[in-house]
Design an enzyme around this catalytic site. Sequence first.
Site, short mmCIF file in Angstrom:
data_model
loop_
_atom_site.label_atom_id
_atom_site.label_comp_id
_atom_site.label_asym_id
_atom_site.label_seq_id
_atom_site.Cartn_x
_atom_site.Cartn_y
_atom_site.Cartn_z
N ASN A 1 0.81 -1.22 0.00
CA ASN A 1 0.00 0.00 0.00
C ASN A 1 0.84 1.27 0.00
O ASN A 1 0.32 2.37 0.15
CB ASN A 1 -0.94 0.01 1.20
CG ASN A 1 -0.20 0.12 2.53
OD1 ASN A 1 1.01 -0.07 2.58
ND2 ASN A 1 -0.93 0.42 3.59
N GLU B 1 3.36 2.03 2.21
CA GLU B 1 4.02 2.31 3.48
C GLU B 1 5.49 1.89 3.42
O GLU B 1 5.83 0.90 2.77
CB GLU B 1 3.32 1.58 4.63
CG GLU B 1 1.95 2.14 4.96
CD GLU B 1 1.30 1.40 6.12
OE1 GLU B 1 1.99 0.56 6.76
OE2 GLU B 1 0.11 1.64 6.38
N LYS C 1 11.61 40.40 -13.76
CA LYS C 1 10.62 39.45 -14.27
C LYS C 1 9.32 39.62 -13.50
O LYS C 1 9.28 40.19 -12.40
CB LYS C 1 11.12 38.01 -14.15
CG LYS C 1 11.16 37.47 -12.73
CD LYS C 1 11.52 36.00 -12.71
CE LYS C 1 11.43 35.45 -11.28
NZ LYS C 1 11.80 34.04 -11.19
N ASP D 1 21.57 30.70 -10.04
CA ASP D 1 20.34 30.46 -9.30
C ASP D 1 20.56 29.31 -8.34
O ASP D 1 21.56 28.58 -8.44
CB ASP D 1 19.18 30.16 -10.25
CG ASP D 1 17.83 30.61 -9.70
OD1 ASP D 1 17.77 30.93 -8.50
OD2 ASP D 1 16.84 30.63 -10.45
N ASP E 1 14.10 24.08 -11.92
CA ASP E 1 12.98 23.15 -11.85
C ASP E 1 12.52 22.81 -13.27
O ASP E 1 13.01 21.88 -13.88
CB ASP E 1 11.87 23.75 -11.00
CG ASP E 1 10.78 22.73 -10.65
OD1 ASP E 1 10.83 21.60 -11.19
OD2 ASP E 1 9.89 23.04 -9.86
N THR E 2 11.58 23.58 -13.81
CA THR E 2 11.14 23.31 -15.18
C THR E 2 12.02 24.02 -16.21
O THR E 2 11.89 23.77 -17.41
CB THR E 2 9.68 23.76 -15.39
OG1 THR E 2 9.58 25.16 -15.11
CG2 THR E 2 8.75 22.99 -14.46
N GLY E 3 12.88 24.92 -15.75
CA GLY E 3 13.81 25.60 -16.65
C GLY E 3 13.27 26.83 -17.35
O GLY E 3 14.01 27.51 -18.04
N GLY E 4 11.99 27.13 -17.16
CA GLY E 4 11.39 28.26 -17.88
C GLY E 4 12.02 29.59 -17.53
O GLY E 4 12.40 30.37 -18.42
N THR E 5 12.17 29.88 -16.25
CA THR E 5 12.73 31.16 -15.80
C THR E 5 14.15 31.35 -16.30
O THR E 5 14.49 32.40 -16.87
CB THR E 5 12.71 31.23 -14.26
OG1 THR E 5 11.37 31.17 -13.80
CG2 THR E 5 13.36 32.51 -13.77
#
Length: 312
Positions: A33, A35, A190, A218, A222-226
């Site tokens: 489950n 755990e 930004k 930085d 994370d997603t690389g957009g910035t």
Amino acid sequence: MLFSGRAHPTLADEVANLLEIDLVPTTSYDFANGEIYVRFDESVRGSDAFVIQSHAAPINEAIMEQLIMIDALKRASAKRITVILPFYGYARQDKKHLGREPISARLMADLFTSAGADRLMTVDLHTAQIQGYFDGPVDHLLAMPILTRHVKKKYAKLPLAVVSPDAGRIKVAESWANSLGGVPLAFIHKSRDPHRPNESRANRVVGEVEGRTCILVDDLIDTGGTIVQAAEALKADGAADVVIAATHPVFSGPAVDRLKNSVASEVIVTNTLPLCDDQRFDKLTVLSIAPLLAQAIAAVFEDGSVTSLFKD
């Protein structure tokens, strides 16, 4: 005694080798489950225990496993428990932007306290005030010396500029600029919609970057957009080249494709988080954080100074 969760065993092995000790053998598995079960295969009574676990995806499982390990150590009579978080999960949720929001970074610290942690050790927190959320000693290690050493070795002869991707990272960028010999400083103005996570828009470059190799710094990608938008803004403003440097390679969703196809010539990160083969690409340089963690562990164990690790 050094203990490792299952999120990033490669880093833990490297730290153990540098300390010339063995990781404590541990039995860990998941029940049907979901755990998590953890048991240490040798006595830990009276030990100075260091529990290393980077909060990699799936992040909640990594956090829960570490909490269970801490609880097991406390109940097995470990003398002191130091929690090592190369990447501190939920660090971006360090304050309230809107009403009825949590401060999850504080909740994380409370969970570690309740589990039985005596001390925290982490690398490049999203904001330094998170140290105050934990009611005990916090060793906030900095990856900047490792990253700047690489930049100096490769780009020292070029005209450089250090760029912060937003106004909130200016202090970190200033430290970078000083470390690189007082090079010019710039930042990207930004805007971000608080209702749309992981999305922002680079508006304009503030500072002189024309003809310079820009080191865009930085704490995480994370997603690389910035960071990719910031690199494009620098190129549009006349930068000769853009090098991205960040401590934590979260690399969620489209991050790898964005970075691979970006205008940046190199992306420098550390191995605070594990990277699979699909997340590696030609532009990527991964530097090891293990020597820093090993030195810090040795200093804490011997009751020495951790701050001295950051002196030139």
